[in-house]
Write a protein that holds these residues in place. Sequence first.
Motif, PDB file in Angstrom:
ATOM      1  N   TRP A 188      29.654  37.029  20.950  1.00  0.00           N
ATOM      2  CA  TRP A 188      29.421  37.424  22.337  1.00  0.00           C
ATOM      3  C   TRP A 188      29.789  36.310  23.301  1.00  0.00           C
ATOM      4  N   SER A 189      29.639  35.076  22.866  1.00  0.00           N
ATOM      5  CA  SER A 189      30.043  33.956  23.720  1.00  0.00           C
ATOM      6  C   SER A 189      31.549  33.928  23.915  1.00  0.00           C
ATOM      7  N   ILE A 190      32.299  34.198  22.843  1.00  0.00           N
ATOM      8  CA  ILE A 190      33.762  34.175  22.972  1.00  0.00           C
ATOM      9  C   ILE A 190      34.248  35.380  23.757  1.00  0.00           C
ATOM     10  N   VAL A 191      33.517  36.497  23.707  1.00  0.00           N
ATOM     11  CA  VAL A 191      33.860  37.648  24.552  1.00  0.00           C
ATOM     12  C   VAL A 191      33.755  37.256  26.029  1.00  0.00           C
ATOM     13  N   ILE A 192      32.657  36.587  26.380  1.00  0.00           N
ATOM     14  CA  ILE A 192      32.496  36.118  27.761  1.00  0.00           C
ATOM     15  C   ILE A 192      33.583  35.116  28.107  1.00  0.00           C
ATOM     16  N   THR A 193      33.889  34.221  27.184  1.00  0.00           N
ATOM     17  CA  THR A 193      34.916  33.209  27.418  1.00  0.00           C
ATOM     18  C   THR A 193      36.264  33.848  27.715  1.00  0.00           C
ATOM     19  N   VAL A 194      36.667  34.814  26.886  1.00  0.00           N
ATOM     20  CA  VAL A 194      37.999  35.417  27.022  1.00  0.00           C
ATOM     21  C   VAL A 194      38.073  36.315  28.262  1.00  0.00           C
ATOM     22  N   VAL A 195      37.130  37.235  28.387  1.00  0.00           N
ATOM     23  CA  VAL A 195      37.184  38.196  29.504  1.00  0.00           C
ATOM     24  C   VAL A 195      37.103  37.479  30.843  1.00  0.00           C
ATOM     25  N   LEU A 196      36.104  36.621  30.992  1.00  0.00           N
ATOM     26  CA  LEU A 196      35.903  35.925  32.264  1.00  0.00           C
ATOM     27  C   LEU A 196      37.028  34.925  32.533  1.00  0.00           C
ATOM     28  N   GLY A 197      37.407  34.175  31.496  1.00  0.00           N
ATOM     29  CA  GLY A 197      38.426  33.149  31.677  1.00  0.00           C
ATOM     30  C   GLY A 197      39.792  33.722  32.004  1.00  0.00           C
ATOM     31  N   VAL A 198      40.226  34.743  31.258  1.00  0.00           N
ATOM     32  CA  VAL A 198      41.540  35.342  31.500  1.00  0.00           C
ATOM     33  C   VAL A 198      41.582  36.025  32.856  1.00  0.00           C
ATOM     34  N   LEU A 199      40.524  36.730  33.206  1.00  0.00           N
ATOM     35  CA  LEU A 199      40.483  37.437  34.492  1.00  0.00           C
ATOM     36  C   LEU A 199      40.554  36.460  35.667  1.00  0.00           C
ATOM     37  N   ILE A 200      39.766  35.398  35.604  1.00  0.00           N
ATOM     38  CA  ILE A 200      39.793  34.398  36.677  1.00  0.00           C
ATOM     39  C   ILE A 200      41.151  33.721  36.748  1.00  0.00           C
ATOM     40  N   GLY A 201      41.738  33.418  35.584  1.00  0.00           N
ATOM     41  CA  GLY A 201      43.042  32.772  35.557  1.00  0.00           C
ATOM     42  C   GLY A 201      44.133  33.631  36.169  1.00  0.00           C
ATOM     43  N   ILE A 202      44.112  34.935  35.879  1.00  0.00           N
ATOM     44  CA  ILE A 202      45.116  35.851  36.435  1.00  0.00           C
ATOM     45  C   ILE A 202      44.975  35.956  37.955  1.00  0.00           C
TER      46      ILE A 202
END
Length: 306
Positions: free
Chosen positions: A104-118
Amino acid sequence: MFIFLLRRLVQIVPVLLGVTLMVFLIMQMVPGDPAVLVAGEGATDEQVDAIRHDLGLDQPLALQYVSYVGDVVKGDFGESIRTSRPVLDEILVRLPITLELAFWSIVITVVLGVLIGIIAATKQNSFTDVGLMMVALLGVSLPNFWLGLMLIIYFSVGLQWFPVAGWGTFSHIILPAITLGTGGAAIVARMTRASMLEVIRQDYIRTAKAKGVRQRLIIYKHALKNALIPVITVVGLQFGALLGGTVLTESVFAINGVGRLIIDAIRMRDLPLVQGSILFVSVLFVIVNLLVDLSYRFLNKRVELN
């Protein structure tokens, strides 16, 4: 592909040997005698010596290490000094909790990180871009244990939205997952932004824009797929870091995972349990990195695995 997998599997052996050697030597420098801890305060010298002999602690360090490695090769991680149970059983009981928390931590990492980066990349040099990158910098700077305590004080003690500690329901997962995923999301966001900026300057992106292709389609179908290759490397490293980062987070939230097991084993100088736990986490880290390398070929067929 087969040669690549064989080469990587061979490379794993010296890595794991190095891990076991470093942990073994570090634990020898930790103050305290495991035999004294097992015997108790009122034990005589003869009783302590007998326990030390039973545990093999009276043998030379080199012989202790060689004996341990030989047992591990056979699949025997030894017995916990504290509980007298097989180390592998102790780890397997706690492992599902740590893996669920890491997932669940990596889900937050990927979803939040990729979205903010885009978003930051598509609005380069704007107020939104600068603001998001400042938030990302703050996320990288916050220690996990401090962030966890702040979340407990505000959301658990103050608002009483989530449990203070423990494990069992989905509500127990949210705060620890946010604590672990925030730092990783910040790193992934910065990497995604940099990678996206590089890709959207390519000729094929300009050609798609000239043909009138919609901006959303260009970003999410054409640019993102190529921009994800370096991002996946960071995500793989972050997942490995999450497995190690659970040590403090599990202690803060009183979660009985592998991380807390390591902390308790270090306090008791339970050498077999410390070595076995860290070795197990190291194996998972190596497997994750191998899967990351294989994913490059899935995203881009032109990538060759060497």
